[in-house]
Design an enzyme around this catalytic site. Sequence first.
Site: not given
Length: 755
Positions: A417, A420, A484
């Site tokens: 995950d 960024e 998401d």
Amino acid sequence: MKFSDGYWQLPDGYTVLRATEVRDIVADPRAGTLTVFATTHRIRGRGDTLNAPLLTVTYSSPAPGVVRTRISHHDGGLPPHPQFALIGDTGFTPTVQATDEGGRLTTGDLEVSVRRGFGWHVEYRSAGRLLTASTSRSVAAVTDDAGHAYVHEQLTITPGELVYGLGERFGPVVKNGQSVDIWNLDGGTSSEQAYKNVPFFLSSRGYGVLVDHPGKVSFEIGSEAVERTQFSVPGEVLEYLVFDGPTAKDVLRRYTALTGRAPRVPAWSFGLWLTTSFTTSYDEATVTSFVDGMAERDLPLSVFHFDCFWMREFHWTDFVWDPATFPEPQAMLTRLKAKGLHISVWINPYIAQRSRLFTEGKERGYLLRRTDGSIWQTDLWQAGMALVDFTNPDACDWYTGYLRELLATGVDCFKTDFGERIPSEGVVYHDGSDPERMHNYYTHLYNQSVFDTLVDVRGEGEAVLFARSATAGGQTMPVHWGGDNDSTFASMAETLRGGLSLGLSGFGFWSHDIGGFEGTPDPLVFKRWLAFGLLSSHSRLHGSGSVRVPWAFDDEAVEITRRFTHLKYRLMPYLAATAEAAHTDGLPVLRHLLLEFGDDRSALNADTQYMLGDSVLVAPVLDADGHVDVYVPDGVWTSLLDGSTVTGPRWVHQVHSTGSLPVLVRPGSVLPWGNQTSRPDYDWADGVTLRAFELADGDRREVVVPAADGGDGTRFVVERAGERLVATGPASTWRLQSGDVVVDAVDGHAELTLA
């Protein structure tokens, strides 16, 4: 980023030096380069060469059918780092020549030609056909009043030409009219921000362009100059590559040959994944109830994933199971694996200050530092979190050493995950990388460290990630998921658009959170999303604050989960062959219609449907009342769900019950149909049924069913001769089917008469 104020004027604070006159062209046949020297104003006499900036444009070719263009203003800078790891053909040299009229470089069928004299004009042609051109006002070096430098290029857009790609973007799949910044951000799926930014676009005219800059690239796709695509980068040098077709598939083949292709992924990864969800309360008893509940309801499960809170709060990431929740993690994993499951756990590259890894990383120099030597930290996401510096080989070994310990306990794969939220200034990397160029590239190094560890421990073909962020080349470390999203029909549509764009950017495998991540989906949304999710390359049930076990919604959700999980497992021989094409040719499993029907203008704008491989068209139902519009290309297409047919080319409006959607088989297809519904990793050729759909007289189809263990596949040939359908294959158990007629093969031969 825009550098003009309409056509005639410049915005305040910018100085723009445009390539205006080609003064000289030098061809170097041995090096395979064509170098062009262009002034930024017209030269009428010797005095005009004084105080005159010069732009140097160099053309070369790393492989047949690919042209590299390098535009430089001041060329004295240090070698940029990091750089995309492009493969290239080391034994290839293009043909170059310079004449009184201009210069030309030829590589395969692709040719770039430059005209001498006043007026900048460069053309890219394939087999004589104009693809695109760089013309007046296209090439420029720009400086703003603060001293920041940029270089831009503009390539012409032909009337009717459509542009795709640029990574996983959730707006319209056709990018014409959009401004796009290649800059990885954690922005969900409902904005212009994206987790997977790729500076590559694909044109409907049969060419592609990669800007060879891993940092921020700004694209104006017919949004500044409406008849041009503009791209710009900070600094004094811009490099880009043009990829020839002639088809969109050919462009992706050339592009992924240079940037890398997806490896084979394990057969079990194509099965259904179930997770704990994110912030829900769970322990081993909860997990066991989920797993046993799936089995009791005949919902075949392949992977169970433990999300963030398998670790202790405020400790992410420290790779320690929370003892209050999972007091015996090794025993728990052993019990779960005894049920036939593979195990995934969540990780990220951020090290909280409370983590046991923080002090280790700080003392050993493994964490990213500020320019003053202190550790870069923030409270966003985890208190006092720092970043692992993956440019340091020792830091990579340190981080992945903990992953090896988890793998030794029975963990099979990792959800990588984040990646960024990376600073782009004020930090110093171990290897001296430029922070601006590292912003997007950081996740590449992160995923590569994890993926390489899995390959080393599990072996080739058994490594798989569930990764959120990426950039060009990230397709070599599958699988990626869409990030998401919200639990709505609208978000289901934007999720699909993201997957289509990512597939057109060279990524072969892709998944998404079935039902949406944020919020709790209405049961109808969840049930509609189930069919979409289980007709994707990889399928995962995951949410944020609520669980996604089907019985949490209703009995019909359980039935639909069962139906489409079984359908996917029956499709595994076909999906495995499609996955092999991702590995060998760089073609995505989930495809925009451009890739299969590039000559059909009506197909080019369709972004609420997709091809699953080359033979199955899927149109998710995005409406509460079951209404769906699907574009059906030419021919008679057959519903895989009920056998009905529809004839194209035309748009068709249908209404589908909750457990149905358009799943149409392309005419002329032979679909290998597996004989198992309990798991994805079985012997796909054993007992396979070759289902023929609308073959024309004289059609001959070769079907290769891959081996689940990565060995040699099994080859079948199906031919139509008049009203006879004949199939040949191995002397084993398999069948031939057309419509409702099914015959068993005898000694490797099957034949039936068409109704």
